[in-house]
Design a protein around this motif. Sequence first.
Motif, mmCIF file in Angstrom:
data_model
loop_
_atom_site.group_PDB
_atom_site.id
_atom_site.type_symbol
_atom_site.label_atom_id
_atom_site.label_comp_id
_atom_site.label_asym_id
_atom_site.label_seq_id
_atom_site.Cartn_x
_atom_site.Cartn_y
_atom_site.Cartn_z
ATOM 1 N N GLN A 64 0.818 -1.212 0.000
ATOM 2 C CA GLN A 64 0.000 0.000 0.000
ATOM 3 C C GLN A 64 0.849 1.258 0.000
ATOM 4 O O GLN A 64 0.419 2.311 -0.459
ATOM 5 C CB GLN A 64 -0.910 0.021 1.237
ATOM 6 C CG GLN A 64 -2.016 -1.012 1.218
ATOM 7 C CD GLN A 64 -2.732 -1.038 2.548
ATOM 8 O OE1 GLN A 64 -2.104 -1.173 3.598
ATOM 9 N NE2 GLN A 64 -4.037 -0.897 2.524
ATOM 10 N N HIS A 68 0.698 5.384 -2.005
ATOM 11 C CA HIS A 68 0.655 6.678 -1.314
ATOM 12 C C HIS A 68 1.968 7.438 -1.441
ATOM 13 O O HIS A 68 2.153 8.477 -0.793
ATOM 14 C CB HIS A 68 0.325 6.472 0.157
ATOM 15 C CG HIS A 68 -1.059 5.948 0.403
ATOM 16 N ND1 HIS A 68 -2.176 6.757 0.397
ATOM 17 C CD2 HIS A 68 -1.515 4.687 0.622
ATOM 18 C CE1 HIS A 68 -3.251 6.020 0.641
ATOM 19 N NE2 HIS A 68 -2.885 4.768 0.765
ATOM 20 N N THR A 120 -4.064 5.519 5.625
ATOM 21 C CA THR A 120 -5.023 4.439 5.373
ATOM 22 C C THR A 120 -6.096 4.345 6.451
ATOM 23 O O THR A 120 -6.950 3.455 6.395
ATOM 24 C CB THR A 120 -4.290 3.088 5.272
ATOM 25 O OG1 THR A 120 -3.537 2.864 6.479
ATOM 26 C CG2 THR A 120 -3.357 3.062 4.082
ATOM 27 N N PRO A 207 -9.336 2.023 -4.139
ATOM 28 C CA PRO A 207 -8.356 2.937 -4.730
ATOM 29 C C PRO A 207 -8.808 3.430 -6.089
ATOM 30 O O PRO A 207 -9.504 2.718 -6.822
ATOM 31 C CB PRO A 207 -7.089 2.071 -4.834
ATOM 32 C CG PRO A 207 -7.595 0.676 -4.876
ATOM 33 C CD PRO A 207 -8.830 0.648 -4.031
ATOM 34 N N GLU A 231 -5.898 -6.080 -0.049
ATOM 35 C CA GLU A 231 -5.161 -4.823 -0.060
ATOM 36 C C GLU A 231 -6.072 -3.606 0.023
ATOM 37 O O GLU A 231 -5.649 -2.530 0.420
ATOM 38 C CB GLU A 231 -4.297 -4.732 -1.326
ATOM 39 C CG GLU A 231 -3.100 -5.646 -1.305
ATOM 40 C CD GLU A 231 -2.128 -5.264 -0.209
ATOM 41 O OE1 GLU A 231 -1.684 -4.110 -0.171
ATOM 42 O OE2 GLU A 231 -1.828 -6.135 0.626
#
Length: 386
Positions: A64, A68, A120, A207, A231
């Motif tokens: 992840q 980001h 997150t 996402p 995820e």
Amino acid sequence: MELSTPAGLELLARAVAEQLGADHAEKDSGLGRVRIVYADGRVLELSPNRPRTRITVTAVLPEQAAAHGIEVKPITVTAHPRPRPSETQAKATARHTADHIRQRLLPAHTAALAELRERTAPQVATLQRADAALSGFLDRPRGGIAISEQPVRRPLGLTARCAVAWWHTLDGPSRAVAPFMADALRRAGLATTEPHGSGYVFFAEPPARQAGPRFRLAPAARGEGWDLVDEFTGACVRTYDDREWAQGIAESANSSEDAARRAAVASLDLPGLSEDLIEEEQFRLLAVELATAGHMPYGLADVDYTQTPGFHIYPSAEPGRAKVARLLEPWGAIRPGSRFEAPEREVERYDEDMEAYARLLARAGRTVAVMLDGIQVTYNDPPTRR
């Protein structure tokens, strides 16, 4: 320090792990690297530089992090520092490497994990959207909707703060209601995870751009084995002992995800519902009403239907009409004469359940009739078939 063989690098990693207070060191099979693993799941990778006089140390971040823009630059240290008096070269290399990791790498690793936790964490808008999506699940005397955040231990040192919803009862979260809550959340545009055998539903904003497979394997966050991790939400679907078997499950989960996305549907299947009724809102409501009252939908993979009856709703030939059956395994074992013989106690229970179903589903705009093979629900204003 001899780094020309994996064994030499592993010896170094063990010595460094001991100095850093890590849990253990292990080979990274086939890659010529070794891993230092902390008890909380953080991982450092050591690899030799050619001509094997220097060592590169990398802090491993969850996948992840890349989405980001979070990264930790690797550090490089010499494999041949000057030993102190009465210190061997091997001990000097381990001390030197541990000192550099402690000073140059661990602070950046900790900061990156903290930033990822913040990035997150569930947002207020996400929780509000979930609350609105589940507002149609009216509270009953025996249960109601709950939404909160729950810490989830993840591999690689990330304890994620995940948004979770469940139908609470006096006996705990209801497994029967979870699939229908997940369906409602997906119809609101959220991604969901239902851990195997659990009544909890984890959810998150999907996402904008999917970087890779949604479901992947990771070393189990608790104990040995392999976690199948989503995820999107950060939750573990299930833990497996056998990696090859788990990999097959991961591939199947990703295939189902792709199929649902291509079909532009929230749910390819829902327990307790015939597949041609999943997109019919009025018939989904029948399943929700039964599940929130404590009845088990037929089709949950983790329920023993030789012991627990499940309801199943399937369409009649006429629009706006459906049948509700009560099923045990094998399929149809509901009463003597109906394909399989059933014990007398199940015959009695069958009749009691059918009456209970009928009372629950009786509403204005519906006609409910108890039949020999189940109950029949007829809508006065039939839904339009798609």
